[in-house]
Enzyme design. Structure first.
Site, PDB file in Angstrom:
ATOM      1  N   TYR A   1      37.882  46.666  39.003  1.00  0.00           N
ATOM      2  CA  TYR A   1      37.422  47.287  40.377  1.00  0.00           C
ATOM      3  C   TYR A   1      37.831  48.826  40.129  1.00  0.00           C
ATOM      4  O   TYR A   1      38.670  49.071  39.373  1.00  0.00           O
ATOM      5  CB  TYR A   1      38.352  46.842  41.546  1.00  0.00           C
ATOM      6  CG  TYR A   1      38.282  45.437  41.832  1.00  0.00           C
ATOM      7  CD1 TYR A   1      37.059  45.061  42.327  1.00  0.00           C
ATOM      8  CD2 TYR A   1      39.087  44.280  41.376  1.00  0.00           C
ATOM      9  CE1 TYR A   1      36.756  43.958  42.816  1.00  0.00           C
ATOM     10  CE2 TYR A   1      38.809  43.094  41.781  1.00  0.00           C
ATOM     11  CZ  TYR A   1      37.689  42.802  42.568  1.00  0.00           C
ATOM     12  OH  TYR A   1      37.391  41.451  42.866  1.00  0.00           O
TER      13      TYR A   1
ATOM     14  N   ARG B   1      27.744  52.356  46.285  1.00  0.00           N
ATOM     15  CA  ARG B   1      28.476  51.851  45.062  1.00  0.00           C
ATOM     16  C   ARG B   1      27.893  50.388  45.007  1.00  0.00           C
ATOM     17  O   ARG B   1      27.144  49.795  45.812  1.00  0.00           O
ATOM     18  CB  ARG B   1      29.873  51.827  45.412  1.00  0.00           C
ATOM     19  CG  ARG B   1      30.174  50.745  46.657  1.00  0.00           C
ATOM     20  CD  ARG B   1      31.671  50.647  46.858  1.00  0.00           C
ATOM     21  NE  ARG B   1      32.592  50.049  45.710  1.00  0.00           N
ATOM     22  CZ  ARG B   1      32.930  48.797  45.922  1.00  0.00           C
ATOM     23  NH1 ARG B   1      32.383  48.103  46.818  1.00  0.00           N
ATOM     24  NH2 ARG B   1      33.531  48.239  44.913  1.00  0.00           N
TER      25      ARG B   1
ATOM     26  N   GLU C   1      25.566  43.401  45.534  1.00  0.00           N
ATOM     27  CA  GLU C   1      25.649  44.170  46.753  1.00  0.00           C
ATOM     28  C   GLU C   1      25.327  45.528  46.385  1.00  0.00           C
ATOM     29  O   GLU C   1      26.125  46.300  45.609  1.00  0.00           O
ATOM     30  CB  GLU C   1      26.593  43.942  47.591  1.00  0.00           C
ATOM     31  CG  GLU C   1      27.093  42.600  48.114  1.00  0.00           C
ATOM     32  CD  GLU C   1      28.060  42.444  49.080  1.00  0.00           C
ATOM     33  OE1 GLU C   1      28.420  41.321  49.481  1.00  0.00           O
ATOM     34  OE2 GLU C   1      29.147  43.412  48.998  1.00  0.00           O
TER      35      GLU C   1
ATOM     36  N   ASN D   1      28.671  46.174  44.226  1.00  0.00           N
ATOM     37  CA  ASN D   1      29.687  45.187  43.923  1.00  0.00           C
ATOM     38  C   ASN D   1      29.012  43.917  43.553  1.00  0.00           C
ATOM     39  O   ASN D   1      27.757  43.906  43.707  1.00  0.00           O
ATOM     40  CB  ASN D   1      30.510  44.764  45.284  1.00  0.00           C
ATOM     41  CG  ASN D   1      31.700  44.128  44.971  1.00  0.00           C
ATOM     42  OD1 ASN D   1      32.133  43.864  43.923  1.00  0.00           O
ATOM     43  ND2 ASN D   1      32.457  43.787  45.993  1.00  0.00           N
TER      44      ASN D   1
END
Lengths: 313, 182, 337
Positions: free
Chosen positions: C27, C220, C265, C222
């Protein structure tokens, strides 16, 4: 991070009060301008300087922006320069920036303006009226110098008081601050001492900090501050920053090209890494935690708390 | 499980705890859900001492719906400067906090003291029913509405005023002995 | 029984936002300015904030069906009404800019707007902040625009030095419940994510979001793994899709490759200009491993990432029980030398 600039044409200039010019700015081809959050400011390039002015016009997909500029005689010259402009001339602006947004959860807004600090308050009032949020406005100004009073009163009939004596304002605010329904948020913009009194009075009446919002911006200059020593660790230099000169100005005189925009501690462009030393943070950009860590500083407004600062430059 | 400080679970929801009162308050309401515990002893004395006027409201017998309504009415008639002080077992305290937030109080205007945390309100994410059950985080308890066995997750909704519960063995798959529960 | 995946439209491979820039994944506050085109071995993605692809009608039908069954997936807390209008207008402008042939927003001289969506045959004249000028006043501007973009939408209110998720239309949640979480702060919502707190990732992300300015949106990515082309893997229906995680371990290799999808995502982070709220757009893409393995750099990279991923992260992402199988499967697809 820097956003592209906007070229704007001056469509109209009117006098809203003595020494206050209201400029209407449009896209040269009449295009729609970016929407903005009430309380936002526009940073204008004024003959080599960047000055920030609160937008007072309709915020949603507007075809023009309006700002009101007080001529400041002892200032850096940006407001004098703007007062000399003529319709048809062009200005360069950065897109609107928001740092004084209305609280969406507010059930009522108590809007407090001092002097030219009325401009972001005007913007908040416009939004409150558009969304049907109850509002109450107290506007303190010098006799004969109230800008936009009529427009404020038209937006919120019976809810706006323009007060031209300190005693009158103090009495009106003291009475208003203790009878606001819970859910009210207070917004204040004006000279620093004015805002200190407003915030102090509200805190004394039990208002939590989360309900008090201030725009400490662009009204009057910060105090000149004490001189301090600067050690530049990378370039191996040491010099004194005199009182009344910012670290940014001192570095520029030494030939450093520091990125900067607002020069008022708002935009965050001129951040410098601090090696050692306690910083007197006077900006509105860094968070409280960042200020406490003393690892960086905004060199346009912040100074040394003690005699010396070491900067990694 | 991360340490709970970094989650939506308030410290006072897993162990009885009280927050200090806010001495700059102009006025307060002390709402108690545990009249037998005599909140006057603690906060009441402190409020008196600080010279902060307050109302003492006993809602120990009230249902969740009644709590939400009473707290809402209390807040809607208050002026800025007011603090809501909630005292009692976890379930009614969470319900009252949810109502207070809905009625636009800020976190810093809500002061909490829990006297009991062994019974928790648990939201069933599958049927949306709420059960008040004697349980702790990571326990499995049966939803009183749909009968699903729910894992009590370390996630608390300030708006629902309850812990999140979901089917504890949802990943079990039975097929000719090849299934397994993850 | 062996399952074969139905053939995928080519654009779904060509515009797949492959999320791994390197052979390990942790992360991070992995944000970058929006709108930057990213070339991939299969094509490219990222030119615009909103993406319309060949799944447009299918996904919007699915969203409508989910909302019909469970209206809690769409909520606007009362104070977020201005943010919902702001979001709708922003998304309409964005669609009009990215796909001018299909979508047009015009402002008429009297201040009203006309919105045209040619893909759905919609022409709607409306007045800003007036719900009665929308086709379904009760679902409001968010409901209207939410039925016309494939992205899930969350709206965050900035107050008390934090962000709160106070509105949204989230029908394709990956292992969380919007209905339960609505009203929570950004930090509270991310409470269950392992590691990120000690690393300060969430706090940093929040600070970043609180400083977003309208003129500069960010994005961003994910990712996780999902079994089947199931968009709605929300906690609400965990009992429906949870058993797939057991079932997948019993399947043959062909079914495994066809069923396990890399789920990505693409999240856009946008400061809404008028309300000052922050808009999170979450667009979900899924590519079956079977398809992914045909692009060798993607196969090799995904294999490396899954193999190295720490246990707690694989557990939180929900594929700990079939991670080793996925690694072995990807390994088996390596080109023979």
């Amino acid at each position: 991070m820097s956003a592209p600039t906007l070229e704007l044409e001056i469509a109209d200039i009117t006098e809203s009060a003595p020494e206050v010019s209201t400029l209407t700015l449009k896209h040269p081809e009449g295009r729609v301008l970016p929407s903005f959050t009430p309380g936002s400011h526009l940073v204008l390039e004024c003959s080599g300087k960047a000055n920030a002015y609160s937008l007072i016009s309709d915020p949603v997909m507007p075809t023009s922006y309006q700002i009101s500029v007080l001529r400041i005689h002892e200032g850096s010259g940006g407001s004098r320069w703007l007062h000399e402009r003529q319709p048809g001339e062009r200005l360069t602006a950065r897109p609107p920036r928001s740092a004084f947004a209305p609280q969406l959860k507010a059930r009522k807004q108590l809007l407090i303006a001092g002097g030219i600090g009325v401009t972001p308050i005007f913007s908040h009032l416009r939004a409150a009226a558009a969304w049907g949020i109850p509002v109450e406005v107290l506007y303190a100004h010098r006799p004969g110098h109230g800008a936009h009073c009529d427009e404020l009163k038209t937006l919120a009939p019976g809810r706006v008081r323009c007060l031209d004596s300190r005693a009158e304002f103090a009495a009106a605010f003291a009475e208003a601050v203790i009878r606001q329904p819970i859910g009210t948020h207070l917004y204040c913009c004006g000279p620093e001492p004015f805002m200190d009194i407003v915030v102090g009075t509200a805190r004394g009446a039990g208002w939590p900090p989360g309900r008090i919002h201030t725009e400490r911006f662009g009204i009057d200059a910060l105090d000149p501050g004490d001189p301090f020593e600067v050690v530049l660790t990378e370039s191996n230099q040491k010099f004194t920053v005199p009182s009344g000169i910012s670290l940014l100005e001192a570095l520029e005189k030494k030939g450093f090209d520091i990125p900067n925009l607002c020069r008022q501690g708002v935009c965050g462009e001129c951040v410098l890494p601090v090696r050692t030393g306690a910083v007197l943070h006077r900006d509105h950009f860094l968070t409280e935690e960042e200020k406490e860590s003393d690892e960086q500083m905004m060199c346009c407004v912040s100074r040394a708390r003690e005699e010396e600062l070491e900067i990694a430059l | 499980m991360p340490t709970l400080e970094q989650t939506s679970v308030p410290a006072w929801a897993v162990a009885t705890a009280g927050m200090p009162l806010d001495r700059v308050a102009a006025r307060a309401a002390l709402v108690t859900f545990a009249s037998d515990q005599e909140p006057r002893r603690t906060w009441g004395q402190e409020l008196d001492h600080a010279g902060i006027p307050y109302d003492l409201i006993d809602l120990s017998e009230a249902s969740k719906a009644d709590i939400r309504q009473a707290v809402g009415l209390l807040i809607d008639s208050a002026s800025v400067g007011f603090r809501l002080m909630l005292h009692g077992p976890l379930a009614p305290v969470l319900a009252a906090r949810a109502a207070a937030l809905e009625h636009s109080l800020l976190d810093e205007e809500i002061i909490v003291c829990t006297t009991e945390v062994s019974e928790i309100p648990l939201y069933c994410v599958h049927c949306t029913g709420e059960s008040v059950v004697r349980a702790a985080i990571d326990d499995v308890v049966t939803c009183l509405h749909c009968g699903t066995d729910l894992l009590v997750y370390y996630h608390v909704s300030r708006r629902q005023g309850s812990f999140l519960g979901f089917k504890h063995d949802a990943e079990a798959y039975e097929l000719t002995g090849a299934g397994e529960a993850a | 029984m062996t399952t074969t995946a139905p053939p995928l439209e080519r654009d779904l491979v060509e515009t797949f936002p492959f999320p791994f820039p390197q052979d390990t994944y942790r992360y991070s506050t992995n944000v970058e300015p929006a709108g930057k085109l990213v070339p991939t071995p299969a094509g490219q993605w990222g030119a615009s904030m909103l993406h319309v692809d060949s799944e447009y009608h299918h996904e919007l039908d699915e969203r409508a069906a989910i909302l019909q069954r469970d209206p809690s997936r769409q909520q606007v807390l009362p104070h977020m009404r201005p943010a919902a209008w702001d979001a709708m207008l922003t998304l309409m402008q964005e669609l009009g800019t990215a796909y001018p042939r299909e979508f047009t927003l015009t402002r008429d001289d009297d201040g009203t707007f006309t919105w045209i969506n040619r893909k759905q045959g919609i022409e709607q004249r409306f007045t800003y902040a007036d719900e009665t000028t929308l086709p379904e006043p009760e679902t409001g501007p968010l409901g209207f625009i939410g039925s016309q973009v494939q992205e899930d939408i969350a709206l965050l209110d900035q107050r008390e030095g934090q962000l709160f998720v106070d509105a949204g239309i989230i029908t394709f949640a990956a292992d969380w419940s919007f209905g339960f979480d609505v009203g929570m702060s950004f930090l509270e919502i991310h409470g269950p994510v392992p590691r990120v707190h000690d690393m300060g990732v969430i706090a940093r992300a929040q600070t970043f979001l609180m400083r977003l300015q309208p003129s500069t949106p960010y994005r961003r990515t994910n990712w996780t793994l999902t079994i089947g082309r199931r968009l709605d893997v929300s906690t609400e229906v965990y009992h429906e899709w949870g058993p797939d995680r057991g079932w997948i371990q019993t399947t043959d290799d062909q079914t495994f490759g066809a069923s396990v999808h890399l789920r990505v995502e693409v999240q856009h982070l946008v400061r809404l200009p008028d309300s000052g709220a922050v808009m999170f757009l979450i667009r979900t893409y899924m590519l079956p491993l079977e398809q992914l393995a045909r692009i060798e750099p993607w196969r090799a990279r995904t294999h490396a990432v899954l193999q190295e991923l720490p246990e707690d992260m694989a557990d939180y992402k929900g594929f700990i029980s079939y991670r080793d199988r996925a690694v072995a499967w990807l390994e088996s697809q390596a080109p023979s030398s």
